[in-house]
Design a protein around this motif. Structure first.
Motif, PDB file in Angstrom:
ATOM      1  N   LYS A   1     -63.333 -96.420  16.144  1.00 22.97           N
ATOM      2  CA  LYS A   1     -63.508 -97.715  16.954  1.00 22.97           C
ATOM      3  C   LYS A   1     -62.748 -97.575  18.431  1.00 22.97           C
ATOM      4  O   LYS A   1     -61.552 -97.174  18.411  1.00 22.97           O
ATOM      5  CB  LYS A   1     -62.831 -98.794  15.868  1.00 22.97           C
ATOM      6  N   GLN A   2     -63.167 -98.366  19.145  1.00 25.34           N
ATOM      7  CA  GLN A   2     -62.725 -98.402  20.555  1.00 25.34           C
ATOM      8  C   GLN A   2     -62.700 -99.744  20.865  1.00 25.34           C
ATOM      9  O   GLN A   2     -63.363-100.657  20.625  1.00 25.34           O
ATOM     10  CB  GLN A   2     -63.618 -97.649  21.424  1.00 25.34           C
ATOM     11  N   THR A   3     -61.697-100.098  21.802  1.00 25.05           N
ATOM     12  CA  THR A   3     -61.291-101.603  22.182  1.00 25.05           C
ATOM     13  C   THR A   3     -62.348-101.658  23.485  1.00 25.05           C
ATOM     14  O   THR A   3     -62.302-100.835  24.221  1.00 25.05           O
ATOM     15  CB  THR A   3     -59.721-101.660  22.833  1.00 25.05           C
ATOM     16  N   SER A   4     -62.894-102.972  23.448  1.00 26.79           N
ATOM     17  CA  SER A   4     -63.846-103.274  24.328  1.00 26.79           C
ATOM     18  C   SER A   4     -63.094-103.380  25.984  1.00 26.79           C
ATOM     19  O   SER A   4     -61.913-103.622  25.878  1.00 26.79           O
ATOM     20  CB  SER A   4     -64.535-104.472  24.155  1.00 26.79           C
ATOM     21  N   LYS A   5     -63.763-103.297  27.163  1.00 22.95           N
ATOM     22  CA  LYS A   5     -63.481-103.360  28.257  1.00 22.95           C
ATOM     23  C   LYS A   5     -62.746-104.756  28.393  1.00 22.95           C
ATOM     24  O   LYS A   5     -61.534-105.003  29.087  1.00 22.95           O
ATOM     25  CB  LYS A   5     -64.479-103.121  29.436  1.00 22.95           C
TER      26      LYS A   5
ATOM     27  N   ALA B   1     -54.076 -98.415  23.744  1.00 22.67           N
ATOM     28  CA  ALA B   1     -54.061 -97.214  23.121  1.00 22.67           C
ATOM     29  C   ALA B   1     -55.197 -96.802  22.533  1.00 22.67           C
ATOM     30  O   ALA B   1     -55.634 -95.551  22.509  1.00 22.67           O
ATOM     31  CB  ALA B   1     -52.962 -96.974  22.214  1.00 22.67           C
ATOM     32  N   GLN B   2     -56.072 -97.877  22.002  1.00 22.39           N
ATOM     33  CA  GLN B   2     -57.489 -97.227  21.471  1.00 22.39           C
ATOM     34  C   GLN B   2     -58.657 -97.535  22.351  1.00 22.39           C
ATOM     35  O   GLN B   2     -59.747 -97.533  21.949  1.00 22.39           O
ATOM     36  CB  GLN B   2     -57.678 -98.486  20.292  1.00 22.39           C
ATOM     37  N   THR B   3     -58.228 -97.781  23.866  1.00 25.44           N
ATOM     38  CA  THR B   3     -59.449 -97.549  24.583  1.00 25.44           C
ATOM     39  C   THR B   3     -59.952 -96.110  24.905  1.00 25.44           C
ATOM     40  O   THR B   3     -59.244 -95.186  24.749  1.00 25.44           O
ATOM     41  CB  THR B   3     -59.043 -98.337  25.993  1.00 25.44           C
ATOM     42  N   LYS B   4     -61.125 -95.902  25.524  1.00 23.60           N
ATOM     43  CA  LYS B   4     -61.756 -94.810  25.970  1.00 23.60           C
ATOM     44  C   LYS B   4     -60.732 -94.363  27.100  1.00 23.60           C
ATOM     45  O   LYS B   4     -60.500 -95.088  28.113  1.00 23.60           O
ATOM     46  CB  LYS B   4     -63.097 -94.807  26.064  1.00 23.60           C
TER      47      LYS B   4
END
Length: 46
Positions: free
Chosen positions: A6-10, A38-41
């Protein structure tokens, strides 16, 4: 160790960044915002 896919959205990352820079938010809010970032791309290197 499992991989978190899972990634955080922009949009969320942008709001989290604003929270970290704003002095009006408390320690707990900044902790959550930091976790979200910390979970963003990873971004492109300039």
């Amino acid at each position: 160790m499992t991989k978190n896919s899972k990634q955080t959205s922009k949009v969320v990352a942008s709001k989290a960044s604003r929270i970290l820079r704003d002095g009006r938010y408390g320690k707990n809010s900044k902790s959550v915002a930091g976790s979200a970032l910390a979970q963003t791309k990873p971004g492109r290197k300039k």
